[in-house]
Motif scaffolding. Structure first.
Motif, PDB file in Angstrom:
ATOM      1  N   MET A   1       0.843  -1.168   0.000  1.00 56.05           N
ATOM      2  CA  MET A   1       0.000   0.000   0.000  1.00 56.05           C
ATOM      3  C   MET A   1       0.892   1.236   0.000  1.00 56.05           C
ATOM      4  SD  MET A   1      -2.513   1.326   3.041  1.00 56.05           S
ATOM      5  CE  MET A   1      -3.367  -0.223   3.097  1.00 56.05           C
ATOM      6  N   ALA A   2       0.828   2.046  -1.036  1.00 56.99           N
ATOM      7  CA  ALA A   2       1.650   3.247  -1.128  1.00 56.99           C
ATOM      8  C   ALA A   2       0.873   4.440  -0.604  1.00 56.99           C
ATOM      9  CB  ALA A   2       2.076   3.482  -2.564  1.00 56.99           C
ATOM     10  N   GLY A   3       1.545   5.288   0.140  1.00 59.81           N
ATOM     11  CA  GLY A   3       0.912   6.473   0.701  1.00 59.81           C
ATOM     12  C   GLY A   3       1.081   7.679  -0.204  1.00 59.81           C
ATOM     13  N   TYR A   4       0.736   8.841   0.336  1.00 59.80           N
ATOM     14  CA  TYR A   4       0.780  10.069  -0.452  1.00 59.80           C
ATOM     15  C   TYR A   4       2.198  10.474  -0.845  1.00 59.80           C
ATOM     16  CZ  TYR A   4       2.207  12.651   3.744  1.00 59.80           C
ATOM     17  OH  TYR A   4       2.890  13.103   4.846  1.00 59.80           O
ATOM     18  N   ARG A   5       3.203   9.883  -0.215  1.00 56.11           N
ATOM     19  CA  ARG A   5       4.594  10.209  -0.569  1.00 56.11           C
ATOM     20  C   ARG A   5       5.102   9.394  -1.759  1.00 56.11           C
ATOM     21  NH1 ARG A   5       5.029   9.957   5.262  1.00 56.11           N
ATOM     22  NH2 ARG A   5       5.463  12.022   6.112  1.00 56.11           N
ATOM     23  N   ALA A   6       4.248   8.566  -2.344  1.00 54.90           N
ATOM     24  CA  ALA A   6       4.693   7.637  -3.390  1.00 54.90           C
ATOM     25  C   ALA A   6       5.292   8.337  -4.605  1.00 54.90           C
ATOM     26  CB  ALA A   6       3.533   6.736  -3.816  1.00 54.90           C
ATOM     27  N   LEU A   7       4.706   9.452  -5.043  1.00 58.74           N
ATOM     28  CA  LEU A   7       5.226  10.142  -6.235  1.00 58.74           C
ATOM     29  C   LEU A   7       6.660  10.616  -5.996  1.00 58.74           C
ATOM     30  CD1 LEU A   7       2.061  12.208  -7.209  1.00 58.74           C
ATOM     31  CD2 LEU A   7       2.950  10.182  -8.377  1.00 58.74           C
ATOM     32  N   ALA A   8       6.878  11.271  -4.869  1.00 55.97           N
ATOM     33  CA  ALA A   8       8.236  11.736  -4.547  1.00 55.97           C
ATOM     34  C   ALA A   8       9.177  10.549  -4.402  1.00 55.97           C
ATOM     35  CB  ALA A   8       8.226  12.571  -3.269  1.00 55.97           C
ATOM     36  N   ALA A   9       8.677   9.457  -3.825  1.00 59.10           N
ATOM     37  CA  ALA A   9       9.514   8.267  -3.640  1.00 59.10           C
ATOM     38  C   ALA A   9       9.925   7.658  -4.976  1.00 59.10           C
ATOM     39  CB  ALA A   9       8.777   7.230  -2.793  1.00 59.10           C
ATOM     40  N   VAL A  10       9.034   7.693  -5.974  1.00 60.73           N
ATOM     41  CA  VAL A  10       9.398   7.190  -7.305  1.00 60.73           C
ATOM     42  C   VAL A  10      10.492   8.065  -7.907  1.00 60.73           C
ATOM     43  CG1 VAL A  10       8.587   6.855  -9.673  1.00 60.73           C
ATOM     44  CG2 VAL A  10       7.230   6.013  -7.764  1.00 60.73           C
ATOM     45  N   GLY A  11      10.355   9.378  -7.782  1.00 62.99           N
ATOM     46  CA  GLY A  11      11.409  10.274  -8.271  1.00 62.99           C
ATOM     47  C   GLY A  11      12.747   9.955  -7.632  1.00 62.99           C
ATOM     48  N   ARG A  12      12.742   9.760  -6.322  1.00 65.17           N
ATOM     49  CA  ARG A  12      13.986   9.411  -5.611  1.00 65.17           C
ATOM     50  C   ARG A  12      14.512   8.055  -6.064  1.00 65.17           C
ATOM     51  NH1 ARG A  12      10.666  11.007  -0.901  1.00 65.17           N
ATOM     52  NH2 ARG A  12      11.094  13.216  -0.524  1.00 65.17           N
ATOM     53  N   SER A  13      13.600   7.121  -6.323  1.00 62.23           N
ATOM     54  CA  SER A  13      14.009   5.775  -6.761  1.00 62.23           C
ATOM     55  C   SER A  13      14.719   5.824  -8.103  1.00 62.23           C
ATOM     56  CB  SER A  13      12.781   4.861  -6.862  1.00 62.23           C
ATOM     57  OG  SER A  13      12.116   4.747  -5.636  1.00 62.23           O
ATOM     58  N   VAL A  14      14.194   6.628  -9.037  1.00 59.58           N
ATOM     59  CA  VAL A  14      14.814   6.748 -10.364  1.00 59.58           C
ATOM     60  C   VAL A  14      16.192   7.391 -10.240  1.00 59.58           C
ATOM     61  CG1 VAL A  14      14.621   7.849 -12.635  1.00 59.58           C
ATOM     62  CG2 VAL A  14      12.601   6.803 -11.579  1.00 59.58           C
ATOM     63  N   VAL A  15      16.297   8.437  -9.428  1.00 59.84           N
ATOM     64  CA  VAL A  15      17.587   9.112  -9.218  1.00 59.84           C
ATOM     65  C   VAL A  15      18.594   8.148  -8.592  1.00 59.84           C
ATOM     66  CG1 VAL A  15      18.716  10.879  -7.789  1.00 59.84           C
ATOM     67  CG2 VAL A  15      16.695  11.468  -9.149  1.00 59.84           C
ATOM     68  N   ASP A  16      18.161   7.400  -7.575  1.00 60.94           N
ATOM     69  CA  ASP A  16      19.063   6.441  -6.919  1.00 60.94           C
ATOM     70  C   ASP A  16      19.534   5.364  -7.900  1.00 60.94           C
ATOM     71  OD1 ASP A  16      18.747   7.839  -4.578  1.00 60.94           O
ATOM     72  OD2 ASP A  16      17.413   6.375  -3.635  1.00 60.94           O
ATOM     73  N   LEU A  17      18.597   4.870  -8.726  1.00 61.30           N
ATOM     74  CA  LEU A  17      18.955   3.852  -9.724  1.00 61.30           C
ATOM     75  C   LEU A  17      19.999   4.398 -10.690  1.00 61.30           C
ATOM     76  CD1 LEU A  17      18.540   1.238 -11.411  1.00 61.30           C
ATOM     77  CD2 LEU A  17      16.663   2.438 -12.557  1.00 61.30           C
ATOM     78  N   LEU A  18      19.775   5.595 -11.224  1.00 60.56           N
ATOM     79  CA  LEU A  18      20.728   6.182 -12.173  1.00 60.56           C
ATOM     80  C   LEU A  18      22.099   6.359 -11.530  1.00 60.56           C
ATOM     81  CD1 LEU A  18      18.458   8.847 -13.929  1.00 60.56           C
ATOM     82  CD2 LEU A  18      19.355   6.734 -14.937  1.00 60.56           C
ATOM     83  N   ASN A  19      22.138   6.873 -10.308  1.00 60.33           N
ATOM     84  CA  ASN A  19      23.432   7.095  -9.653  1.00 60.33           C
ATOM     85  C   ASN A  19      24.177   5.791  -9.389  1.00 60.33           C
ATOM     86  OD1 ASN A  19      23.658   9.934  -9.572  1.00 60.33           O
ATOM     87  ND2 ASN A  19      22.206  10.026  -7.876  1.00 60.33           N
ATOM     88  N   ARG A  20      23.448   4.729  -9.037  1.00 57.57           N
ATOM     89  CA  ARG A  20      24.113   3.424  -8.851  1.00 57.57           C
ATOM     90  C   ARG A  20      24.705   2.925 -10.156  1.00 57.57           C
ATOM     91  NH1 ARG A  20      19.660   2.358  -5.639  1.00 57.57           N
ATOM     92  NH2 ARG A  20      18.638   1.181  -7.314  1.00 57.57           N
ATOM     93  N   ARG A  21      23.920   3.038 -11.239  1.00 59.46           N
ATOM     94  CA  ARG A  21      24.394   2.546 -12.537  1.00 59.46           C
ATOM     95  C   ARG A  21      25.547   3.400 -13.068  1.00 59.46           C
ATOM     96  NH1 ARG A  21      22.372  -1.043 -10.532  1.00 59.46           N
ATOM     97  NH2 ARG A  21      20.471  -2.128 -11.162  1.00 59.46           N
ATOM     98  N   PHE A  22      25.495   4.710 -12.831  1.00 62.75           N
ATOM     99  CA  PHE A  22      26.606   5.576 -13.258  1.00 62.75           C
ATOM    100  C   PHE A  22      27.894   5.155 -12.556  1.00 62.75           C
ATOM    101  CE2 PHE A  22      23.602   9.453 -14.082  1.00 62.75           C
ATOM    102  CZ  PHE A  22      23.048   8.790 -15.153  1.00 62.75           C
ATOM    103  N   LEU A  23      27.794   4.853 -11.265  1.00 64.03           N
ATOM    104  CA  LEU A  23      28.971   4.429 -10.509  1.00 64.03           C
ATOM    105  C   LEU A  23      29.487   3.081 -11.008  1.00 64.03           C
ATOM    106  CD1 LEU A  23      30.906   4.968  -8.156  1.00 64.03           C
ATOM    107  CD2 LEU A  23      29.237   3.862  -6.642  1.00 64.03           C
ATOM    108  N   ASP A  24      28.557   2.163 -11.356  1.00 65.06           N
ATOM    109  CA  ASP A  24      28.974   0.855 -11.895  1.00 65.06           C
ATOM    110  C   ASP A  24      29.734   1.015 -13.205  1.00 65.06           C
ATOM    111  OD1 ASP A  24      27.692  -0.384  -9.793  1.00 65.06           O
ATOM    112  OD2 ASP A  24      25.910  -0.964 -10.946  1.00 65.06           O
TER     113      ASP A  24
END
Length: 197
Positions: A1-24
């Motif tokens: 169950m996702a709360g009202y913070r889900a949209l911001a959390a998706v934005g953070r998730s995409v940024v975190d994914l990109l930064n991990r892959r850039f480092l790899d």
């Protein structure tokens, strides 16, 4: 169950994914930093306190829309259990920022590689601030955005047009609070019986 913070959390998730892959891909040497940015940030690149500093890849949510494919099924479920569920899509523009156009093209290619190489964001790939449920998953897929629509997105901003990759994050379901079932009501009828005169 996702709360009202889900949209911001998706934005953070995409940024975190990109930064991990850039480092790899680039463990040493200059590499871009992925950031979540808004239109105001596009006019302040490399200024003191700026969100976007060269080299960078910005993730900008320029539009939100209802996911019409899953909306009917969630509405039907809400009618049964009284809990509202809103399925949303985030429309993202991924842009690269550097002093040289060749570097920007490389960073865009690197971002595309990172996003295309990943399956749906689930479990630990989803930023915990979204209050995700065990089965929640968000797909990041290319968005079919016409050139006119891309131009319109930039016309609404003060910054100049930039080459961007359009992506779509779907389905982000924001859940309401569980509905309350109606309490049982007991009707007590009282009457008087008497004799008529």
């Amino acid at each position: 169950m996702a709360g009202y913070r889900a949209l911001a959390a998706v934005g953070r998730s995409v940024v975190d994914l990109l930064n991990r892959r850039f480092l790899d891909e680039i463990p040493a040497g200059p590499r871009p930093e992925a950031v979540l940015a808004g239109p105001v940030d596009f006019d302040k690149v490399d200024t003191p306190g700026a969100v976007i500093r060269h080299p960078a890849v910005s993730v900008y949510c320029y539009r939100l829309s209802i996911d019409r494919e899953t909306r009917p099924s969630w509405a039907a479920m809400a009618a049964q259990d009284g809990m509202a569920r809103l399925p949303l899509r985030m429309h993202l523009l991924i842009a690269a920022w550097d002093r040289f156009v060749e570097a920007e093209l490389e960073w865009l290619g690197l971002a595309a590689l990172a996003l295309e190489s990943e399956g749906p964001l689930t479990g630990p790939l989803l930023h915990p601030s979204g209050d995700w449920g065990a089965g929640d998953a968000v797909q990041i897929v290319p968005d079919d955005l016409a050139m006119d629509s891309m131009s319109e997105a930039f016309q609404a901003m003060t910054t100049d047009y930039r080459l961007c990759l359009p992506y779509l994050a779907r389905v982000i379901r924001i859940d309401g609070r569980p509905g309350r079932t109606a309490d049982e009501v007991t009707v007590v009828a009282s009457g008087t019986s008497g004799t008529g005169r």
